[in-house]
Scaffold this motif. Structure first.
Motif, PDB file in Angstrom:
ATOM      1  N   ASP A  81      63.167 -22.703  -0.741  1.00 55.88           N
ATOM      2  CA  ASP A  81      64.333 -23.532  -1.059  1.00 55.88           C
ATOM      3  C   ASP A  81      65.657 -22.819  -0.832  1.00 55.88           C
ATOM      4  OD1 ASP A  81      62.624 -25.646  -1.979  1.00 55.88           O
ATOM      5  OD2 ASP A  81      62.380 -24.556  -3.861  1.00 55.88           O
ATOM      6  N   GLU A  82      65.656 -21.501  -0.957  1.00 60.11           N
ATOM      7  CA  GLU A  82      66.890 -20.738  -0.827  1.00 60.11           C
ATOM      8  C   GLU A  82      66.741 -19.653   0.235  1.00 60.11           C
ATOM      9  OE1 GLU A  82      67.753 -19.112  -4.621  1.00 60.11           O
ATOM     10  OE2 GLU A  82      67.879 -21.060  -5.654  1.00 60.11           O
ATOM     11  N   TYR A  83      67.851 -19.308   0.895  1.00 62.64           N
ATOM     12  CA  TYR A  83      67.833 -18.248   1.895  1.00 62.64           C
ATOM     13  C   TYR A  83      67.715 -16.891   1.209  1.00 62.64           C
ATOM     14  CZ  TYR A  83      68.995 -21.415   5.716  1.00 62.64           C
ATOM     15  OH  TYR A  83      68.952 -22.408   6.648  1.00 62.64           O
ATOM     16  N   ILE A  84      66.808 -16.057   1.726  1.00 62.20           N
ATOM     17  CA  ILE A  84      66.537 -14.739   1.167  1.00 62.20           C
ATOM     18  C   ILE A  84      67.093 -13.678   2.115  1.00 62.20           C
ATOM     19  CG2 ILE A  84      64.719 -13.174   0.353  1.00 62.20           C
ATOM     20  CD1 ILE A  84      64.961 -15.801  -1.221  1.00 62.20           C
ATOM     21  N   SER A  85      67.663 -12.615   1.565  1.00 68.99           N
ATOM     22  CA  SER A  85      68.228 -11.567   2.407  1.00 68.99           C
ATOM     23  C   SER A  85      67.116 -10.762   3.081  1.00 68.99           C
ATOM     24  CB  SER A  85      69.110 -10.625   1.581  1.00 68.99           C
ATOM     25  OG  SER A  85      68.320  -9.861   0.681  1.00 68.99           O
ATOM     26  N   PHE A  86      67.413 -10.249   4.267  1.00 66.83           N
ATOM     27  CA  PHE A  86      66.438  -9.443   4.998  1.00 66.83           C
ATOM     28  C   PHE A  86      66.081  -8.188   4.205  1.00 66.83           C
ATOM     29  CE2 PHE A  86      65.506  -5.918   7.890  1.00 66.83           C
ATOM     30  CZ  PHE A  86      64.413  -6.435   8.569  1.00 66.83           C
ATOM     31  N   SER A  87      67.062  -7.571   3.577  1.00 65.42           N
ATOM     32  CA  SER A  87      66.798  -6.355   2.793  1.00 65.42           C
ATOM     33  C   SER A  87      65.886  -6.649   1.613  1.00 65.42           C
ATOM     34  CB  SER A  87      68.115  -5.732   2.304  1.00 65.42           C
ATOM     35  OG  SER A  87      68.826  -6.649   1.490  1.00 65.42           O
ATOM     36  N   ASN A  88      66.021  -7.842   1.039  1.00 65.12           N
ATOM     37  CA  ASN A  88      65.150  -8.232  -0.073  1.00 65.12           C
ATOM     38  C   ASN A  88      63.699  -8.319   0.387  1.00 65.12           C
ATOM     39  OD1 ASN A  88      64.265  -9.059  -2.557  1.00 65.12           O
ATOM     40  ND2 ASN A  88      65.253 -11.066  -2.519  1.00 65.12           N
ATOM     41  N   LEU A  89      63.517  -8.753   1.639  1.00 63.34           N
ATOM     42  CA  LEU A  89      62.164  -8.818   2.204  1.00 63.34           C
ATOM     43  C   LEU A  89      61.670  -7.430   2.606  1.00 63.34           C
ATOM     44  CD1 LEU A  89      59.678 -10.203   3.495  1.00 63.34           C
ATOM     45  CD2 LEU A  89      61.067 -10.504   5.561  1.00 63.34           C
ATOM     46  N   TYR A  90      62.437  -6.734   3.445  1.00 62.79           N
ATOM     47  CA  TYR A  90      61.952  -5.490   4.033  1.00 62.79           C
ATOM     48  C   TYR A  90      61.908  -4.338   3.022  1.00 62.79           C
ATOM     49  CZ  TYR A  90      61.222  -1.737   7.393  1.00 62.79           C
ATOM     50  OH  TYR A  90      60.699  -0.662   8.065  1.00 62.79           O
ATOM     51  N   ASP A  91      63.011  -4.152   2.305  1.00 60.77           N
ATOM     52  CA  ASP A  91      63.082  -3.035   1.351  1.00 60.77           C
ATOM     53  C   ASP A  91      62.527  -3.420  -0.020  1.00 60.77           C
ATOM     54  OD1 ASP A  91      64.383  -1.369   3.237  1.00 60.77           O
ATOM     55  OD2 ASP A  91      66.285  -2.379   2.805  1.00 60.77           O
ATOM     56  N   GLY A  92      62.267  -4.718  -0.199  1.00 59.42           N
ATOM     57  CA  GLY A  92      61.753  -5.183  -1.488  1.00 59.42           C
ATOM     58  C   GLY A  92      60.271  -5.507  -1.427  1.00 59.42           C
ATOM     59  N   GLU A  93      59.955  -6.777  -1.211  1.00 58.99           N
ATOM     60  CA  GLU A  93      58.570  -7.243  -1.299  1.00 58.99           C
ATOM     61  C   GLU A  93      57.660  -6.585  -0.276  1.00 58.99           C
ATOM     62  OE1 GLU A  93      55.385  -8.699  -2.851  1.00 58.99           O
ATOM     63  OE2 GLU A  93      57.364  -9.013  -3.737  1.00 58.99           O
ATOM     64  N   TYR A  94      58.118  -6.455   0.974  1.00 64.83           N
ATOM     65  CA  TYR A  94      57.265  -5.863   2.008  1.00 64.83           C
ATOM     66  C   TYR A  94      56.970  -4.396   1.700  1.00 64.83           C
ATOM     67  CZ  TYR A  94      55.583  -4.587   6.702  1.00 64.83           C
ATOM     68  OH  TYR A  94      54.831  -4.138   7.757  1.00 64.83           O
ATOM     69  N   LYS A  95      57.940  -3.682   1.193  1.00 69.22           N
ATOM     70  CA  LYS A  95      57.728  -2.270   0.839  1.00 69.22           C
ATOM     71  C   LYS A  95      56.746  -2.164  -0.320  1.00 69.22           C
ATOM     72  CE  LYS A  95      60.170   1.974  -0.400  1.00 69.22           C
ATOM     73  NZ  LYS A  95      61.488   2.598  -0.675  1.00 69.22           N
ATOM     74  N   ARG A  96      56.878  -3.050  -1.318  1.00 69.15           N
ATOM     75  CA  ARG A  96      55.943  -3.029  -2.459  1.00 69.15           C
ATOM     76  C   ARG A  96      54.527  -3.336  -1.997  1.00 69.15           C
ATOM     77  NH1 ARG A  96      60.472  -5.220  -5.188  1.00 69.15           N
ATOM     78  NH2 ARG A  96      59.859  -7.353  -4.671  1.00 69.15           N
ATOM     79  N   TYR A  97      54.399  -4.302  -1.084  1.00 72.68           N
ATOM     80  CA  TYR A  97      53.070  -4.637  -0.570  1.00 72.68           C
ATOM     81  C   TYR A  97      52.467  -3.448   0.167  1.00 72.68           C
ATOM     82  CZ  TYR A  97      49.605  -6.290   2.767  1.00 72.68           C
ATOM     83  OH  TYR A  97      48.463  -6.432   3.512  1.00 72.68           O
ATOM     84  N   SER A  98      53.279  -2.745   0.976  1.00 72.84           N
ATOM     85  CA  SER A  98      52.793  -1.619   1.769  1.00 72.84           C
ATOM     86  C   SER A  98      52.354  -0.445   0.907  1.00 72.84           C
ATOM     87  CB  SER A  98      53.884  -1.151   2.746  1.00 72.84           C
ATOM     88  OG  SER A  98      54.260  -2.213   3.612  1.00 72.84           O
ATOM     89  N   GLU A  99      52.802  -0.428  -0.339  1.00 68.00           N
ATOM     90  CA  GLU A  99      52.418   0.644  -1.259  1.00 68.00           C
ATOM     91  C   GLU A  99      51.360   0.185  -2.256  1.00 68.00           C
ATOM     92  OE1 GLU A  99      56.167   1.605  -2.979  1.00 68.00           O
ATOM     93  OE2 GLU A  99      56.870   2.772  -1.235  1.00 68.00           O
ATOM     94  N   SER A 100      50.891  -1.050  -2.098  1.00 68.22           N
ATOM     95  CA  SER A 100      49.958  -1.626  -3.063  1.00 68.22           C
ATOM     96  C   SER A 100      48.504  -1.430  -2.653  1.00 68.22           C
ATOM     97  CB  SER A 100      50.232  -3.123  -3.228  1.00 68.22           C
ATOM     98  OG  SER A 100      49.795  -3.836  -2.080  1.00 68.22           O
ATOM     99  N   TYR A 101      47.610  -1.841  -3.521  1.00 68.87           N
ATOM    100  CA  TYR A 101      46.175  -1.771  -3.274  1.00 68.87           C
ATOM    101  C   TYR A 101      45.768  -2.688  -2.121  1.00 68.87           C
ATOM    102  CZ  TYR A 101      41.266  -3.048  -4.007  1.00 68.87           C
ATOM    103  OH  TYR A 101      39.944  -3.333  -3.834  1.00 68.87           O
ATOM    104  N   PHE A 102      46.525  -3.759  -1.928  1.00 68.81           N
ATOM    105  CA  PHE A 102      46.155  -4.771  -0.942  1.00 68.81           C
ATOM    106  C   PHE A 102      46.541  -4.392   0.495  1.00 68.81           C
ATOM    107  CE2 PHE A 102      46.707  -7.150  -4.896  1.00 68.81           C
ATOM    108  CZ  PHE A 102      45.519  -7.859  -4.943  1.00 68.81           C
ATOM    109  N   LYS A 103      47.321  -3.352   0.668  1.00 64.50           N
ATOM    110  CA  LYS A 103      47.865  -3.075   2.005  1.00 64.50           C
ATOM    111  C   LYS A 103      46.742  -2.818   3.013  1.00 64.50           C
ATOM    112  CE  LYS A 103      48.427   1.886   2.571  1.00 64.50           C
ATOM    113  NZ  LYS A 103      49.316   2.943   3.040  1.00 64.50           N
ATOM    114  N   THR A 104      46.950  -3.307   4.243  1.00 62.13           N
ATOM    115  CA  THR A 104      45.982  -3.121   5.320  1.00 62.13           C
ATOM    116  C   THR A 104      46.527  -2.193   6.402  1.00 62.13           C
ATOM    117  OG1 THR A 104      46.820  -5.108   6.413  1.00 62.13           O
ATOM    118  CG2 THR A 104      44.928  -5.373   4.943  1.00 62.13           C
ATOM    119  N   ALA A 105      47.811  -1.873   6.312  1.00 63.67           N
ATOM    120  CA  ALA A 105      48.446  -0.957   7.269  1.00 63.67           C
ATOM    121  C   ALA A 105      49.748  -0.461   6.674  1.00 63.67           C
ATOM    122  CB  ALA A 105      48.704  -1.651   8.598  1.00 63.67           C
ATOM    123  N   ASP A 106      50.281   0.634   7.218  1.00 64.14           N
ATOM    124  CA  ASP A 106      51.567   1.145   6.749  1.00 64.14           C
ATOM    125  C   ASP A 106      52.675   0.163   7.097  1.00 64.14           C
ATOM    126  OD1 ASP A 106      50.363   3.440   5.787  1.00 64.14           O
ATOM    127  OD2 ASP A 106      50.665   4.541   7.675  1.00 64.14           O
TER     128      ASP A 106
END
Length: 424
Positions: free
Chosen positions: A333-358
């Motif tokens: 519904d709302e526009y999300i900043s690129f930094s919020n995606l890359y430095d936020g959620e994507y970085k957390r995913y890459s450091e999580s148990y679920f990650k499949t690649a760096d």
């Protein structure tokens, strides 16, 4: 049915297939973009009739019809009154190839192996420019002046490489000589491209921007009818009956409702409808001579969900980026900043148990976002001078993302679990 009727059907299909497969197709009439047509023609009047040097940019999403619109505008003028040079920055990936294309359009013979500097000098001579031994260029008056219009499609590809802006500079530099009026028209998928021009180009560019708007649903319907039509006098009265049945089918309420829901809601660019046209033609035979609402509805009934089809084509990394964007609250519904995606959620995913690649590099992530935008899966507000998307949001339902992940055997199980768990 006799062989003559079968031949007529095959010929009708061939007319339509040739039309949608021709990269240089020019429609008989313009549907939509009337205001933009008037603006471009005003520029062309200055260039062709008044013999002035003009420059402008036509900006709009990829495959929205920018090049076709320019060609349609040019078709309203006598070909003897101007010389048009059109090429794509994608295929003409270096300056020498581009200038050789310009030379070819001007009937200038360029010997194999000539350098770009020799090519430019040959072009200058043909246009009435003479450079002496001291490097000073003078202009020779010509009895007959034919304006030259250079059209560069996909201008974004040139701007990506700063060195390639030499091509733009050279073209704009030629346009300032009075011997032969040279005009420049560029097309771009990003209206922010003006900010990426070098200073030397900005100083010589009028920066006239023509924005191409989204086609309305009625525009799309009328374009479909136009693309599927055949000459009314074709095959005695066959063409007349074909066009009448076609128009009746596309004004059927059930057809327009499903067309809007299954296609227009996702795709507003004409090339996306070419496959639908081919599907319709596949059902025309000796038992179904004409296009009817029943034929179109049968395609909608048996057609695979177009959103699912797009999602199944994504690589695991592309699906990862989409999944991470989906997890951010209100990303639909709302526009999300690129930094919020890359430095936020994507970085957390890459450091999580679920990650499949760096975590992928930022440039790779930007390229993936560009692909998702071109597919209509996400939308972007704008980009900054580094090419980063400042604001983005999802254009499709979260359920579609979850359902496709659940049924996509090519995705790693950890990624599927990650997506489906937090989207439930």
């Amino acid at each position: 049915m006799d062989n003559n009727q079968i031949s007529i059907i095959d010929q009708a299909k061939r007319i339509i297939v040739d039309r949608i497969s021709n990269p240089l197709y020019i429609p008989d009439s313009l549907i939509g973009y009337e205001t933009e047509f008037k603006t471009i023609c005003e520029k062309l009047n200055d260039a062709i009739i008044k013999k002035k040097s003009v420059s402008c940019l036509v900006s709009g999403p990829r495959s929205c019809g920018k090049s076709i619109l320019i060609r349609y505008c040019l078709s309203k003028y006598n070909k003897e009154d101007y010389t048009a040079v059109e090429f794509s920055a994608v295929t003409h990936f270096n300056d020498n190839l581009a200038f050789k294309e310009i030379a070819k359009a001007l009937n200038i013979k360029i010997e194999r192996g000539e350098s770009i500097f020799d090519t430019i000098e040959e072009i200058k001579k043909a246009l009435g420019f003479i450079t002496n031994d001291d490097g000073i260029t003078s202009v020779v008056k010509r009895q007959k002046v034919i304006p030259v219009i250079v059209i560069i499609n996909e201008l974004d590809e040139i701007i990506k490489n700063g060195a390639k802006q030499n091509l733009l500079y050279s073209i704009l530099d030629l346009s300032h000589y009075k011997s032969t009026p040279i005009s420049f028209i560029g097309t771009s998928a990003h209206h922010e491209i003006l900010d990426l021009f070098e200073k030397r180009i900005k100083s010589r560019f009028t920066q006239e921007m023509i924005l191409i708007p989204k086609l309305s649903f009625n525009n799309i319907v009328n374009i479909m009818i136009s693309l599927l039509s055949i000459p009314s006098k074709f095959g005695d009265k066959f063409g007349e009956k074909w066009n009448k049945s076609l128009t009746t089918a596309f004004v059927d309420k059930n057809v327009t409702t499903l067309l809007c829901k299954n296609y227009y809601h996702l795709f507003t660019r004409v090339p996306y409808y070419h496959n639908l046209i081919l599907d319709i033609l596949d059902l025309i035979d000796e038992n179904n001579l004409f296009i009817t609402s029943d034929i179109i509805l049968s395609i909608f009934k048996n057609k695979v969900d177009p959103i699912a089809t797009m999602l199944y084509t994504l690589t695991p990394l592309e699906y990862t980026i989409l999944g991470c964007l989906s997890k951010i609250p209100n990303s639909q519904d709302e526009y999300i900043s690129f930094s919020n995606l890359y430095d936020g959620e994507y970085k957390r995913y890459s450091e999580s148990y679920f990650k499949t690649a760096d975590q992928a590099k930022k440039t790779t992530t930007i390229q993936i976002i560009q692909k998702l935008i071109s597919l209509g899966i996400i939308q972007a507000q704008s980009k900054n001078e580094l090419g980063e998307f400042i604001k983005i949001k999802i254009s499709i339902s979260l359920d579609s993302i979850k359902n496709c992940a659940s049924n996509n055997k090519s995705l790693p199980s950890a990624l599927v679990k990650y997506i489906t768990e937090w989207l439930q």
